[in-house]
Design an enzyme around this catalytic site. Structure first.
Site, PDB file in Angstrom:
ATOM      1  CE1 TYR A 158      -3.605   2.695   0.296  1.00 24.85           C
ATOM      2  CE2 TYR A 158      -2.325   3.425   2.191  1.00 24.85           C
ATOM      3  CZ  TYR A 158      -3.299   3.391   1.350  1.00 24.85           C
ATOM      4  OH  TYR A 158      -4.531   4.564   1.523  1.00 24.85           O
ATOM      5  CB  VAL A 159       4.025   2.298   2.156  1.00 23.82           C
ATOM      6  CG1 VAL A 159       4.963   2.945   1.971  1.00 23.82           C
ATOM      7  CG2 VAL A 159       3.214   2.450   3.275  1.00 23.82           C
TER       8      VAL A 159
END
Length: 254
Positions: A158-159
């Site tokens: 996600y990052v």
């Protein structure tokens, strides 16, 4: 002629069936925009379109998955076919995921997150920019996250995906500035969307922990993110492009 921050602009909103996307559809309509809404969940999308039209707004809906290039193209094509142009877009469609240490993360989780969050933005940008170039300009806002600016534990894909959204934003802003297309991003902090509220319910204590890391001591409401996106799409900031605007209650400064 309607009045408002986005008066008479034709704005595409992706991921419009819930959360920040649904809030954006309502805020943009309130500010005078004609909205073209797209999302994967047809029932919610149709209900939102009906709600907006009942309130006097002009809205069209098209079901689509922005990770599929043809679906992104259909959404842009609908705007141009029905209203003659596309003035702006809020590329909001995206997914999160449960927290898992990087070395335990499954390949399919990584692939799905990158496909939706990065390829989806890529697909939208290509079609939106192509529609805006003949008209001499437009404005695009991509929805990133504070996870695109700082690390979030146990959320590596996600990052990475949200950092990539910022990279695409800056690249497109630089490439098309002289053609009159502005491309910016919002970076929301924790926001009380349905997904987040459900995650808090399944993880007791996490809401209090998250709020303690935010100087304002609370999560954002979806409308607060939508208001920031509306300003970036408006003519009030004509010299602003390639910018990432944190809407996070001070989280990244903490």
């Amino acid at each position: 002629m309607s009045r408002g921050l986005l008066a008479n602009k034709v704005i595409l909103v992706t991921g419009a069936s819930s959360g920040i996307g649904a809030a954006a559809a309502k805020v943009f309509s309130r500010e005078g925009a004609v909205v073209v809404l797209t999302a994967r969940r047809e029932d919610r999308l149709v209900a939102l379109g009906d709600e907006l039209r009942d309130a006097g707004a002009e809205a069209s809906c098209v079901v689509g998955d922005m990770s599929v290039a043809a679906d992104a193209g259909r959404a842009v094509d609908l705007a141009v076919a029905e209203y003659g142009r596309l003035d702006g877009a809020f590329n909001n469609a995206g997914i999160g995921g449960d927290r898992t240490p990087l070395h335990l993360m499954a390949d399919d989780v990584y692939d799905t997150i990158m496909d939706v969050n990065v390829r989806g933005i890529w697909n939208c940008l290509r079609h939106e920019i192509a529609a805006m170039l003949p008209r001499g300009g437009g404005a695009i806002v991509n929805n990133s996250s504070v996870a695109g600016l700082v690390a979030i534990p146990a959320a590596a894909p996600y990052v990475a995906s949200k950092h990539a959204v910022i990279g695409l934003t800056r690249a497109a802003a630089d490439e098309y500035a002289k053609q009159g297309i502005r491309v910016n991003a919002v970076a929301p902090g924790t926001t009380r969307s349905e997904i987040t509220v459900d995650w808090f319910a399944r993880n007791p204590g996490m809401e209090q922990l998250t709020n303690s890391l935010t100087p304002q001591g609370r999560a954002a409401e979806p409308q607060e993110i939508a208001e920031a996106a509306a300003w970036l799409l408006s003519d009030r900031c004509p010299f602003l492009t390639g910018t990432v605007l944190p809407v996070d209650g001070g989280f990244v400064n903490h």
